[in-house]
Scaffold this motif. Sequence first.
Motif, PDB file in Angstrom:
ATOM      1  N   ALA A 160      -0.345  26.188 -13.877  1.00  0.00           N
ATOM      2  CA  ALA A 160      -0.549  26.803 -12.692  1.00  0.00           C
ATOM      3  C   ALA A 160      -0.909  26.399 -12.139  1.00  0.00           C
ATOM      4  CB  ALA A 160      -1.316  27.783 -12.908  1.00  0.00           C
ATOM      5  N   GLU A 161      -2.068  24.921 -12.799  1.00  0.00           N
ATOM      6  CA  GLU A 161      -2.932  23.974 -12.163  1.00  0.00           C
ATOM      7  C   GLU A 161      -2.156  22.605 -11.456  1.00  0.00           C
ATOM      8  OE1 GLU A 161      -5.866  22.803 -14.296  1.00  0.00           O
ATOM      9  OE2 GLU A 161      -6.701  25.084 -14.409  1.00  0.00           O
ATOM     10  N   GLU A 162      -0.791  22.275 -12.529  1.00  0.00           N
ATOM     11  CA  GLU A 162      -0.005  21.713 -11.961  1.00  0.00           C
ATOM     12  C   GLU A 162       0.799  21.665 -10.324  1.00  0.00           C
ATOM     13  OE1 GLU A 162       2.917  18.662 -13.845  1.00  0.00           O
ATOM     14  OE2 GLU A 162       2.083  19.795 -15.289  1.00  0.00           O
ATOM     15  N   LEU A 163       0.949  23.203 -11.062  1.00  0.00           N
ATOM     16  CA  LEU A 163       2.106  23.674  -9.870  1.00  0.00           C
ATOM     17  C   LEU A 163       1.338  23.601  -8.832  1.00  0.00           C
ATOM     18  CD1 LEU A 163       5.191  24.684  -9.390  1.00  0.00           C
ATOM     19  CD2 LEU A 163       4.161  26.550 -10.316  1.00  0.00           C
ATOM     20  N   TYR A 164       0.636  24.308  -8.758  1.00  0.00           N
ATOM     21  CA  TYR A 164       0.086  24.287  -7.653  1.00  0.00           C
ATOM     22  C   TYR A 164      -0.478  22.907  -6.507  1.00  0.00           C
ATOM     23  CZ  TYR A 164      -4.311  24.983  -3.752  1.00  0.00           C
ATOM     24  OH  TYR A 164      -4.465  24.627  -2.823  1.00  0.00           O
ATOM     25  N   GLU A 165      -0.502  22.367  -7.646  1.00  0.00           N
ATOM     26  CA  GLU A 165      -0.991  20.423  -6.925  1.00  0.00           C
ATOM     27  C   GLU A 165       0.327  19.965  -5.937  1.00  0.00           C
ATOM     28  OE1 GLU A 165      -2.597  18.642  -9.851  1.00  0.00           O
ATOM     29  OE2 GLU A 165      -4.857  20.042  -9.919  1.00  0.00           O
ATOM     30  N   ASN A 166       1.319  20.579  -6.830  1.00  0.00           N
ATOM     31  CA  ASN A 166       2.414  20.141  -6.216  1.00  0.00           C
ATOM     32  C   ASN A 166       4.139  20.805  -6.307  1.00  0.00           C
ATOM     33  OD1 ASN A 166       2.346  17.367  -7.894  1.00  0.00           O
ATOM     34  ND2 ASN A 166       1.812  17.916  -9.360  1.00  0.00           N
ATOM     35  N   LEU A 167       3.614  21.604  -5.623  1.00  0.00           N
ATOM     36  CA  LEU A 167       4.189  23.107  -5.024  1.00  0.00           C
ATOM     37  C   LEU A 167       4.847  22.015  -3.335  1.00  0.00           C
ATOM     38  CD1 LEU A 167       4.652  25.499  -5.303  1.00  0.00           C
ATOM     39  CD2 LEU A 167       3.407  26.309  -3.701  1.00  0.00           C
ATOM     40  N   ARG A 168       6.286  22.301  -3.520  1.00  0.00           N
ATOM     41  CA  ARG A 168       7.144  22.023  -2.908  1.00  0.00           C
ATOM     42  C   ARG A 168       6.471  22.847  -1.753  1.00  0.00           C
ATOM     43  NH1 ARG A 168      12.609  23.702  -3.218  1.00  0.00           N
ATOM     44  NH2 ARG A 168      12.180  25.828  -3.063  1.00  0.00           N
ATOM     45  N   ASP A 169       6.839  22.416  -0.526  1.00  0.00           N
ATOM     46  CA  ASP A 169       5.722  22.772   0.881  1.00  0.00           C
ATOM     47  C   ASP A 169       6.966  23.619   1.528  1.00  0.00           C
ATOM     48  OD1 ASP A 169       4.397  20.704   1.428  1.00  0.00           O
ATOM     49  OD2 ASP A 169       6.112  19.766   2.801  1.00  0.00           O
ATOM     50  N   VAL A 170       8.293  23.534   0.903  1.00  0.00           N
ATOM     51  CA  VAL A 170       8.990  25.318   1.375  1.00  0.00           C
ATOM     52  C   VAL A 170       8.289  26.707   0.398  1.00  0.00           C
ATOM     53  CG1 VAL A 170      10.406  24.777  -0.044  1.00  0.00           C
ATOM     54  CG2 VAL A 170      10.702  26.278   2.387  1.00  0.00           C
TER      55      VAL A 170
ATOM     56  N   ARG B 281      -1.050  31.309  -9.544  1.00  0.00           N
ATOM     57  CA  ARG B 281      -2.175  31.547 -10.458  1.00  0.00           C
ATOM     58  C   ARG B 281      -1.697  33.452 -11.227  1.00  0.00           C
ATOM     59  NH1 ARG B 281      -5.773  33.945 -13.422  1.00  0.00           N
ATOM     60  NH2 ARG B 281      -6.448  32.573 -14.604  1.00  0.00           N
ATOM     61  N   GLU B 282      -0.880  34.029 -10.082  1.00  0.00           N
ATOM     62  CA  GLU B 282      -1.020  35.036 -11.036  1.00  0.00           C
ATOM     63  C   GLU B 282       0.576  35.869 -10.927  1.00  0.00           C
ATOM     64  OE1 GLU B 282      -2.595  37.826  -7.704  1.00  0.00           O
ATOM     65  OE2 GLU B 282      -4.158  37.621  -8.184  1.00  0.00           O
ATOM     66  N   SER B 283       1.745  34.814 -10.571  1.00  0.00           N
ATOM     67  CA  SER B 283       2.655  34.676 -10.546  1.00  0.00           C
ATOM     68  C   SER B 283       2.844  34.440 -12.222  1.00  0.00           C
ATOM     69  CB  SER B 283       3.124  34.319  -9.384  1.00  0.00           C
ATOM     70  OG  SER B 283       3.449  34.183  -8.793  1.00  0.00           O
ATOM     71  N   ILE B 284       2.188  34.047 -11.958  1.00  0.00           N
ATOM     72  CA  ILE B 284       2.460  33.291 -13.714  1.00  0.00           C
ATOM     73  C   ILE B 284       1.516  34.238 -15.207  1.00  0.00           C
ATOM     74  CG2 ILE B 284       1.388  31.488 -15.897  1.00  0.00           C
ATOM     75  CD1 ILE B 284       2.385  29.133 -13.344  1.00  0.00           C
TER      76      ILE B 284
ATOM     77  N   GLU C  67      -1.803  27.224 -21.588  1.00  0.00           N
ATOM     78  CA  GLU C  67       0.028  26.531 -21.271  1.00  0.00           C
ATOM     79  C   GLU C  67      -0.175  27.745 -19.600  1.00  0.00           C
ATOM     80  OE1 GLU C  67       2.634  26.072 -25.067  1.00  0.00           O
ATOM     81  OE2 GLU C  67       2.454  28.081 -24.303  1.00  0.00           O
ATOM     82  N   LYS C  68      -0.197  28.738 -19.612  1.00  0.00           N
ATOM     83  CA  LYS C  68       0.100  29.472 -18.276  1.00  0.00           C
ATOM     84  C   LYS C  68      -0.712  28.489 -17.632  1.00  0.00           C
ATOM     85  CE  LYS C  68       1.242  33.363 -20.102  1.00  0.00           C
ATOM     86  NZ  LYS C  68       1.036  35.221 -20.517  1.00  0.00           N
ATOM     87  N   GLN C  69      -2.394  28.136 -17.649  1.00  0.00           N
ATOM     88  CA  GLN C  69      -3.466  27.909 -16.342  1.00  0.00           C
ATOM     89  C   GLN C  69      -2.842  25.831 -16.425  1.00  0.00           C
ATOM     90  OE1 GLN C  69      -5.995  29.133 -15.555  1.00  0.00           O
ATOM     91  NE2 GLN C  69      -6.383  27.755 -14.033  1.00  0.00           N
TER      92      GLN C  69
END
Length: 159
Positions: free
Chosen positions: A21-31, A48-51, A16-18
């Motif tokens: 992390a992958e989906e968040l990185y791919e869709n991370l807000r610019d800010v 990834r480390e944050s999670i 779940e964490k991985q």
Amino acid sequence: MVAKAYSIKRLRTEEEKQAAAEELYENLRDVDSREISAWTWDVAREVRESIFMSDEAWAAREKRSGALIAVWGKREIQGKPGRLIWCLGTEKVKRHFLPFALESRVILKRWARKYRRLYNAVGAFNEDALKWLAWCGAEFLEPFELEGEKFYPFEIKGD
């Protein structure tokens, strides 16, 4: 009462964490990417480390599509009282901002009561986060500069 268009789930397993992390990185807000980039050149690793380094990490997803909205968490930093908190989002945060802001405020208040102090720093350019944090009771401290970006350290104190 309008039903929530998203669900919140604690990330418990490595899978779940991985995936988050992958989906968040791919869709991370610019800010959010801009904030992370001031701290490190490796945004994917920091996401990834944050999670993975959090005591708890949570994810909000749209109910209909299953798309990730945001991931947040808290972690203990040895030698510092309280918990470091963080929240990283996708552009879908805008669509769910008000209900998400209301619910996340409740979570932060609960954590603040339990740990007495929540803290981190936020980019001066991250206007939505600054407004949300102020509304959640954050006290902003003297700003500092990092890689040409201005940041405000903040604290949210518990009762």
